[in-house]
Design a protein around this motif. Structure first.
Motif, mmCIF file in Angstrom:
data_model
loop_
_atom_site.group_PDB
_atom_site.id
_atom_site.type_symbol
_atom_site.label_atom_id
_atom_site.label_comp_id
_atom_site.label_asym_id
_atom_site.label_seq_id
_atom_site.Cartn_x
_atom_site.Cartn_y
_atom_site.Cartn_z
ATOM 1 N N HIS A 39 0.847 -1.185 0.000
ATOM 2 C CA HIS A 39 0.000 0.000 0.000
ATOM 3 C C HIS A 39 0.887 1.240 0.000
ATOM 4 C CE1 HIS A 39 -2.388 3.309 1.670
ATOM 5 N NE2 HIS A 39 -3.448 2.669 1.262
ATOM 6 N N PRO A 40 0.696 2.161 -0.949
ATOM 7 C CA PRO A 40 1.488 3.390 -0.958
ATOM 8 C C PRO A 40 0.859 4.430 -0.046
ATOM 9 C CG PRO A 40 0.002 3.417 -2.816
ATOM 10 C CD PRO A 40 -0.254 2.109 -2.081
ATOM 11 N N GLN A 41 1.598 5.453 0.304
ATOM 12 C CA GLN A 41 1.006 6.531 1.100
ATOM 13 C C GLN A 41 -0.061 7.230 0.275
ATOM 14 O OE1 GLN A 41 3.627 8.991 3.457
ATOM 15 N NE2 GLN A 41 2.384 10.804 3.092
ATOM 16 N N GLY A 42 -1.186 7.518 0.918
ATOM 17 C CA GLY A 42 -2.272 8.205 0.232
ATOM 18 C C GLY A 42 -3.572 8.039 0.969
ATOM 19 N N GLY A 43 -4.495 8.973 0.769
ATOM 20 C CA GLY A 43 -5.783 8.893 1.424
ATOM 21 C C GLY A 43 -5.701 8.997 2.931
ATOM 22 N N GLY A 44 -4.678 9.666 3.423
ATOM 23 C CA GLY A 44 -4.523 9.818 4.867
ATOM 24 C C GLY A 44 -3.851 8.650 5.557
ATOM 25 N N GLN A 45 -3.361 7.690 4.774
ATOM 26 C CA GLN A 45 -2.720 6.501 5.354
ATOM 27 C C GLN A 45 -1.268 6.429 4.899
ATOM 28 O OE1 GLN A 45 -4.924 2.820 5.034
ATOM 29 N NE2 GLN A 45 -3.069 1.592 4.934
ATOM 30 N N PRO A 46 -0.338 6.104 5.813
ATOM 31 C CA PRO A 46 1.074 5.997 5.410
ATOM 32 C C PRO A 46 1.331 4.752 4.588
ATOM 33 C CG PRO A 46 0.817 5.398 7.716
ATOM 34 C CD PRO A 46 -0.523 5.896 7.259
ATOM 35 N N ALA A 47 2.457 4.739 3.913
ATOM 36 C CA ALA A 47 2.853 3.586 3.108
ATOM 37 C C ALA A 47 3.254 2.417 3.997
ATOM 38 C CB ALA A 47 4.022 3.958 2.195
ATOM 39 N N ASP A 48 3.094 1.215 3.445
ATOM 40 C CA ASP A 48 3.575 0.017 4.124
ATOM 41 C C ASP A 48 5.092 0.054 4.283
ATOM 42 O OD1 ASP A 48 1.197 -1.488 4.515
ATOM 43 O OD2 ASP A 48 1.232 -2.151 2.429
ATOM 44 N N ILE A 49 5.569 -0.640 5.304
ATOM 45 C CA ILE A 49 6.973 -1.030 5.368
ATOM 46 C C ILE A 49 7.073 -2.355 4.624
ATOM 47 C CG2 ILE A 49 8.838 -1.821 6.874
ATOM 48 C CD1 ILE A 49 7.768 0.075 9.010
ATOM 49 N N GLY A 50 7.996 -2.455 3.654
ATOM 50 C CA GLY A 50 8.039 -3.658 2.831
ATOM 51 C C GLY A 50 9.441 -4.116 2.502
ATOM 52 N N TRP A 51 9.505 -5.357 2.037
ATOM 53 C CA TRP A 51 10.756 -5.971 1.623
ATOM 54 C C TRP A 51 10.522 -6.733 0.319
ATOM 55 C CZ3 TRP A 51 8.774 -5.960 6.486
ATOM 56 C CH2 TRP A 51 9.554 -5.436 7.513
ATOM 57 N N ILE A 52 11.531 -6.775 -0.514
ATOM 58 C CA ILE A 52 11.565 -7.662 -1.680
ATOM 59 C C ILE A 52 12.822 -8.498 -1.570
ATOM 60 C CG2 ILE A 52 11.821 -7.797 -4.192
ATOM 61 C CD1 ILE A 52 10.104 -5.343 -4.457
ATOM 62 N N ASN A 53 12.634 -9.820 -1.539
ATOM 63 C CA ASN A 53 13.758 -10.749 -1.330
ATOM 64 C C ASN A 53 14.552 -10.377 -0.081
ATOM 65 O OD1 ASN A 53 12.930 -12.065 -3.629
ATOM 66 N ND2 ASN A 53 14.550 -11.248 -4.934
ATOM 67 N N ASP A 54 13.823 -10.011 0.986
ATOM 68 C CA ASP A 54 14.385 -9.672 2.297
ATOM 69 C C ASP A 54 15.210 -8.402 2.315
ATOM 70 O OD1 ASP A 54 13.194 -11.798 3.677
ATOM 71 O OD2 ASP A 54 14.830 -13.174 3.145
ATOM 72 N N GLU A 55 15.146 -7.627 1.237
ATOM 73 C CA GLU A 55 15.809 -6.323 1.216
ATOM 74 C C GLU A 55 14.735 -5.237 1.364
ATOM 75 O OE1 GLU A 55 18.965 -5.442 1.047
ATOM 76 O OE2 GLU A 55 19.873 -7.414 0.733
ATOM 77 N N PRO A 56 14.957 -4.258 2.250
ATOM 78 C CA PRO A 56 13.947 -3.215 2.451
ATOM 79 C C PRO A 56 13.757 -2.369 1.190
ATOM 80 C CG PRO A 56 15.993 -2.650 3.591
ATOM 81 C CD PRO A 56 16.156 -4.058 3.107
ATOM 82 N N VAL A 57 12.508 -2.007 0.944
ATOM 83 C CA VAL A 57 12.163 -1.164 -0.198
ATOM 84 C C VAL A 57 11.277 -0.014 0.279
ATOM 85 C CG1 VAL A 57 12.378 -2.978 -1.940
ATOM 86 C CG2 VAL A 57 10.183 -2.647 -0.771
ATOM 87 N N ARG A 58 11.229 1.033 -0.530
ATOM 88 C CA ARG A 58 10.381 2.196 -0.228
ATOM 89 C C ARG A 58 9.244 2.236 -1.238
ATOM 90 N NH1 ARG A 58 10.782 7.456 -1.981
ATOM 91 N NH2 ARG A 58 12.806 6.989 -2.928
ATOM 92 N N ILE A 59 8.012 2.349 -0.741
ATOM 93 C CA ILE A 59 6.823 2.205 -1.568
ATOM 94 C C ILE A 59 6.280 3.572 -1.973
ATOM 95 C CG2 ILE A 59 4.575 1.072 -1.761
ATOM 96 C CD1 ILE A 59 7.010 -0.761 -1.101
ATOM 97 N N LYS A 60 5.825 3.657 -3.222
ATOM 98 C CA LYS A 60 5.281 4.923 -3.720
ATOM 99 C C LYS A 60 4.355 4.640 -4.893
ATOM 100 C CE LYS A 60 6.885 9.276 -5.853
ATOM 101 N NZ LYS A 60 8.096 10.016 -6.333
ATOM 102 N N LYS A 61 3.378 5.518 -5.105
ATOM 103 C CA LYS A 61 2.581 5.442 -6.328
ATOM 104 C C LYS A 61 3.237 6.316 -7.380
ATOM 105 C CE LYS A 61 -2.053 5.544 -8.237
ATOM 106 N NZ LYS A 61 -3.505 5.668 -7.957
ATOM 107 N N HIS A 62 3.598 5.712 -8.503
ATOM 108 C CA HIS A 62 4.306 6.415 -9.568
ATOM 109 C C HIS A 62 3.336 7.249 -10.391
ATOM 110 C CE1 HIS A 62 7.001 6.971 -13.051
ATOM 111 N NE2 HIS A 62 7.988 6.657 -12.213
ATOM 112 N N SER A 63 3.856 8.239 -11.064
ATOM 113 C CA SER A 63 3.024 9.075 -11.931
ATOM 114 C C SER A 63 2.399 8.282 -13.070
ATOM 115 C CB SER A 63 3.864 10.230 -12.505
ATOM 116 O OG SER A 63 4.982 9.737 -13.227
ATOM 117 N N ASN A 64 2.952 7.092 -13.362
ATOM 118 C CA ASN A 64 2.378 6.248 -14.415
ATOM 119 C C ASN A 64 1.208 5.397 -13.910
ATOM 120 O OD1 ASN A 64 3.571 4.153 -12.953
ATOM 121 N ND2 ASN A 64 5.220 3.798 -14.414
#
Length: 220
Positions: A39-64
């Motif tokens: 879940h990305p940040q939006g609608g008054g809710q923060p983004a999830d904390i997430g991992w891909i293959n156990d590496e931390p990632v930062r989540i965002k909704k792209h302009s696309n």
């Protein structure tokens, strides 16, 4: 096409999927998952904390329009690669409880003639802003925070399901007996999964009533 599973399943915390698309922008290298649980940040809710293959990632909704995950510099992933994506379970549940409680609080306040205008569902700073509906709204000096708190907790104890629906391109959320409203956040499966709801403060200024609150998700 990206399948945003977080919209239909709050409680899916890990998935094996493939990279749908990858790219690079000013913030770094990013990937979009074919089956996306972030879940990305939006609608008054923060983004999830997430991992891909156990590496931390930062989540965002792209302009696309895609939900993307920015990779660490040591990660080298390309379109078509198979990966394991994971979200922080405790944080996801807490966000879902706070967001759903915001809807529930709005429904309770509508019974007093106050309509929710804006919600902010971040931990430790959750609040909803209300404006009076016409001349029949309960005067601010007659609103009792303990009564409102009791009514919200009564609805929680009823454990009614949280309804997620779709109207055209709008995703809708309905709690208790309230009307369905457009929302893109994560929500609990039923109100009984919320606990420890409390009103922290009620402040009125320039026609806006701000109710700050807290809530938790039952552990499971």
């Amino acid at each position: 096409m990206q399948n945003n599973i977080y919209l239909t399943d709050t409680y899916l915390y890990e998935i094996k999927t493939t990279i749908l698309e990858s790219g690079h922008d000013d913030d770094g290298q990013w990937v979009a998952l074919t089956e996306n649980i972030f879940h990305p940040q939006g609608g008054g809710q923060p983004a999830d904390i997430g991992w891909i293959n156990d590496e931390p990632v930062r989540i965002k909704k792209h302009s696309n329009g895609l939900i993307i995950a920015y990779l660490n510099p040591n990660q080298d992933l390309q379109s078509g690669d198979t990966v394991i994506a994971r979200v922080d379970k405790a944080q996801r549940q807490h966000h879902a409880a706070l967001h759903t409680t915001g809807h529930l609080l709005s429904w309770v306040m509508s019974r007093f003639g106050w309509q929710g205008q804006k919600g902010h569902h971040f931990p430790n700073e959750s609040r909803v802003e209300f404006s009076a509906i016409g001349d029949n709204a309960t005067p601010i000096e007659q609103l009792d925070d303990k009564q409102i708190e009791m009514l919200v907790n009564q609805s929680i104890s009823d454990d009614s399901p949280v309804l997620i629906g779709q109207r055209d391109t709008l995703r809708l959320c309905g709690v208790s007996e309230g009307d369905e409203v457009p929302c893109g956040g994560t929500h609990v499966a039923s109100l009984g999964k919320i606990e420890q709801f409390s009103i922290k403060s009620m402040k009125y200024k320039k026609g806006i009533l701000r109710i700050s609150y807290d809530a938790k998700h039952i552990e499971h």
